[in-house]
Scaffold this motif. Structure first.
Motif, PDB file in Angstrom:
ATOM      1  N   GLU A  19       0.805  -1.222   0.000  1.00 17.42           N
ATOM      2  CA  GLU A  19       0.000   0.000   0.000  1.00 17.42           C
ATOM      3  C   GLU A  19       0.839   1.274   0.000  1.00 17.42           C
ATOM      4  OE1 GLU A  19      -2.675   0.295   3.349  1.00 17.42           O
ATOM      5  OE2 GLU A  19      -1.047   0.658   4.756  1.00 17.42           O
ATOM      6  N   PHE A  22       0.620   3.737  -2.915  1.00 20.37           N
ATOM      7  CA  PHE A  22      -0.617   4.530  -2.876  1.00 20.37           C
ATOM      8  C   PHE A  22      -0.462   5.692  -1.892  1.00 20.37           C
ATOM      9  CE2 PHE A  22      -2.755   0.165  -3.529  1.00 20.37           C
ATOM     10  CZ  PHE A  22      -2.596   0.234  -4.897  1.00 20.37           C
ATOM     11  N   GLN A  25       1.724   8.327  -3.466  1.00 20.07           N
ATOM     12  CA  GLN A  25       0.941   9.062  -4.464  1.00 20.07           C
ATOM     13  C   GLN A  25       0.001  10.052  -3.776  1.00 20.07           C
ATOM     14  OE1 GLN A  25      -1.237   6.494  -7.152  1.00 20.07           O
ATOM     15  NE2 GLN A  25      -2.192   8.215  -8.202  1.00 20.07           N
ATOM     16  N   LEU A  26      -0.641   9.621  -2.704  1.00 23.87           N
ATOM     17  CA  LEU A  26      -1.540  10.494  -1.949  1.00 23.87           C
ATOM     18  C   LEU A  26      -0.767  11.670  -1.361  1.00 23.87           C
ATOM     19  CD1 LEU A  26      -4.622  10.331  -1.057  1.00 23.87           C
ATOM     20  CD2 LEU A  26      -3.698   9.727   1.175  1.00 23.87           C
ATOM     21  N   TYR A 110      -5.677   2.792  -4.885  1.00 31.31           N
ATOM     22  CA  TYR A 110      -5.456   4.207  -4.609  1.00 31.31           C
ATOM     23  C   TYR A 110      -6.785   4.939  -4.458  1.00 31.31           C
ATOM     24  CZ  TYR A 110      -4.242   9.082  -5.133  1.00 31.31           C
ATOM     25  OH  TYR A 110      -4.131  10.439  -4.920  1.00 31.31           O
ATOM     26  N   GLU A 114      -7.733   7.504  -1.543  1.00 32.25           N
ATOM     27  CA  GLU A 114      -7.993   8.897  -1.902  1.00 32.25           C
ATOM     28  C   GLU A 114      -9.386   9.330  -1.453  1.00 32.25           C
ATOM     29  OE1 GLU A 114      -7.404  11.760  -5.734  1.00 32.25           O
ATOM     30  OE2 GLU A 114      -8.515   9.893  -6.055  1.00 32.25           O
TER      31      GLU A 114
END
Length: 125
Positions: A19, A22, A25-26, A110, A114
């Motif tokens: 994870e 993700f 990216q967040l 993701y 998000e």
């Protein structure tokens, strides 16, 4: 004030590792609105620093020495009487310091992570 996404993890936890892209990216998308802090509940400082460097993660990582931060959440993420627990575990804290969401287990997309983040960011809008 920002909301906080507090993630409990360990360097040998495969779902945690899965994870983290993700979470990175967040962090890159929402770092102005939310602070992400990943605390290892199982590792040494050296292990966490090496892990962060090896994977080039830019969100805040640290060690929860003695599980002092994790302990209040043990009733949700584990068994207080035995001390057993499950990671990864994520806590969403709003900009006023209130816990808004507890997520046991890893994020497998993701989009779900998000969505939970946006719920936190937009709570008082």
């Amino acid at each position: 004030k920002k909301g906080v996404i507090l993630n409990f993890w360990g360097t040998t936890c495969i779902p945690c590792q899965e994870e983290f892209p993700f979470i990175e990216q967040l962090h890159n998308s929402y770092k102005e609105q939310v602070e992400i802090v990943a605390l290892s509940v199982e590792d040494s400082i050296t292990s966490v620093v090496n892990f962060q460097i090896d994977h080039d993660y830019t969100f805040t990582m640290g060690v929860d020495i003695g599980q002092t931060v994790f302990r209040p959440f043990l009733a949700y993420f584990g068994n207080p009487s035995t001390g057993s627990y499950s990671i990864p575990a994520t806590v969403f804290i709003d900009k006023y310091g209130f816990v808004n969401r507890l997520n046991a287990g890893s994020y497998i997309s993701y989009e779900t992570l998000e969505s939970n983040c946006l719920e936190l960011i937009n709570k008082y809008e």
